[in-house]
Design an enzyme around this catalytic site. Sequence first.
Site, PDB file in Angstrom:
ATOM      1  CG  ASN A   9     -31.613  20.316 -74.575  1.00 30.60           C
ATOM      2  OD1 ASN A   9     -30.622  19.479 -74.382  1.00 30.60           O
ATOM      3  ND2 ASN A   9     -32.683  19.853 -74.820  1.00 30.60           N
ATOM      4  CE  LYS A  11     -33.355  19.985 -78.542  1.00 31.52           C
ATOM      5  NZ  LYS A  11     -34.739  19.791 -79.034  1.00 31.52           N
ATOM      6  CG  HIS A  95     -36.522  17.542 -73.659  1.00 36.98           C
ATOM      7  ND1 HIS A  95     -36.703  16.837 -74.669  1.00 36.98           N
ATOM      8  CD2 HIS A  95     -36.130  18.847 -73.785  1.00 36.98           C
ATOM      9  CE1 HIS A  95     -36.387  17.688 -75.890  1.00 36.98           C
ATOM     10  NE2 HIS A  95     -36.353  19.058 -75.207  1.00 36.98           N
ATOM     11  CD  GLU A  97     -35.664  16.381 -78.434  1.00 32.24           C
ATOM     12  OE1 GLU A  97     -34.648  16.080 -77.994  1.00 32.24           O
ATOM     13  OE2 GLU A  97     -36.007  17.200 -79.140  1.00 32.24           O
ATOM     14  CD  GLU A 167     -38.453  22.470 -74.176  1.00 29.71           C
ATOM     15  OE1 GLU A 167     -37.506  23.016 -74.526  1.00 29.71           O
ATOM     16  OE2 GLU A 167     -38.159  21.247 -74.034  1.00 29.71           O
ATOM     17  N   GLY A 173     -37.777  22.278 -82.287  1.00 26.49           N
ATOM     18  CA  GLY A 173     -36.751  21.941 -83.570  1.00 26.49           C
ATOM     19  C   GLY A 173     -37.729  22.075 -84.645  1.00 26.49           C
ATOM     20  CB  SER A 212     -38.623  27.202 -82.782  1.00 31.88           C
ATOM     21  OG  SER A 212     -38.775  25.828 -83.185  1.00 31.88           O
TER      22      SER A 212
HETATM   23  P1  PGA Z   1     -35.282  23.926 -79.954  1.00 36.36           P
HETATM   24  O1  PGA Z   1     -35.347  23.077 -78.691  1.00 36.36           O
HETATM   25  O2  PGA Z   1     -35.099  25.258 -79.547  1.00 36.36           O
HETATM   26  O3  PGA Z   1     -34.486  23.596 -81.044  1.00 36.36           O
HETATM   27  O4  PGA Z   1     -36.659  23.899 -80.587  1.00 36.36           O
HETATM   28  C1  PGA Z   1     -35.858  23.201 -77.555  1.00 36.36           C
HETATM   29  C2  PGA Z   1     -35.900  21.964 -76.737  1.00 36.36           C
HETATM   30  O5  PGA Z   1     -36.065  20.948 -76.966  1.00 36.36           O
HETATM   31  O6  PGA Z   1     -35.135  22.087 -75.444  1.00 36.36           O
END
Ligand code: PGA
Length: 253
Positions: A9, A11, A95, A97, A167, A173, A212
């Site tokens: 992803n 983003k 997701h 976000e 997640e 992140g 992460s």
């Molecule tokens: P990250 O994000 O690996 O940077 O923690 C994962 C995601 O939001 O899909």
Amino acid sequence: MRRPLVAGNWKMNGSRAANAALLAELELRVKPQWPIDIAVFPPFVYLAEARRALEDGPIAVGAQDVCAEASGAFTGEVSAAMLQDIGCRAALVGHSERRHWYHEDDALVARKFAAALSVGLMPVLCLGETLDERESGKTEAVVGRQLDAVLALNGIERFVTAVIAYEPVWAIGTGRTASPDQAQAVHAFIRRRIAEQNANIGGQLRILYGGSVKAGNAADLFAMPDVDGGLVGGASLSADEFYEICAAAAARH
Ligand code: PGA
């Protein structure tokens, strides 16, 4: 046996030049014979170009979101049919976000899941609790509620071609990964919930861990019996890191 999936992803990151370099490097390194699926999820504007660059090679292309509506007066939105038209194979739905910054609720996520499936896109349904929710012992209640909304609208049979990504919001992140045992516990909970309605589908459903994931922790996470790959954010922007994560998934069995 469930075939692992590693999904990158991106983003809201990338540029034409950076994407071309990243995809060329990945194409060179990932092995088509690996018994895994690999997909990247670039921003909308780069999807068609990514799809052309990857042709029909081992890396599929998916979208980070999809509109719940089929077509028409929805300025700024992108429909599932448009994604399918340019060769996308999958779409993330729900997701964290999207849920947090754009206030997508369980009902909207359930409709996006339906929209993706209506044109044959594989929905990657994202579920996860916040730190507050985990610390107050509500992880299963929250994840169960998010899942039930999608089940209620779509029905269990629609999960045959779907993927779930667990997640935890506190791990996205932040550099703070769920431990393999923490991930396994929630993955097993999700699988049980699905299996209660249909044992076959529960057994076959791929459940990815996200939050992460890095080259350094991927193998331990993927060693868990109910962790069928990863949804990778930050580390998917580095060809080295993403390649190592794919290699860890390929070495899983
Ligand atoms: P990250 O994000 O690996 O940077 O923690 C994962 C995601 O939001 O899909």
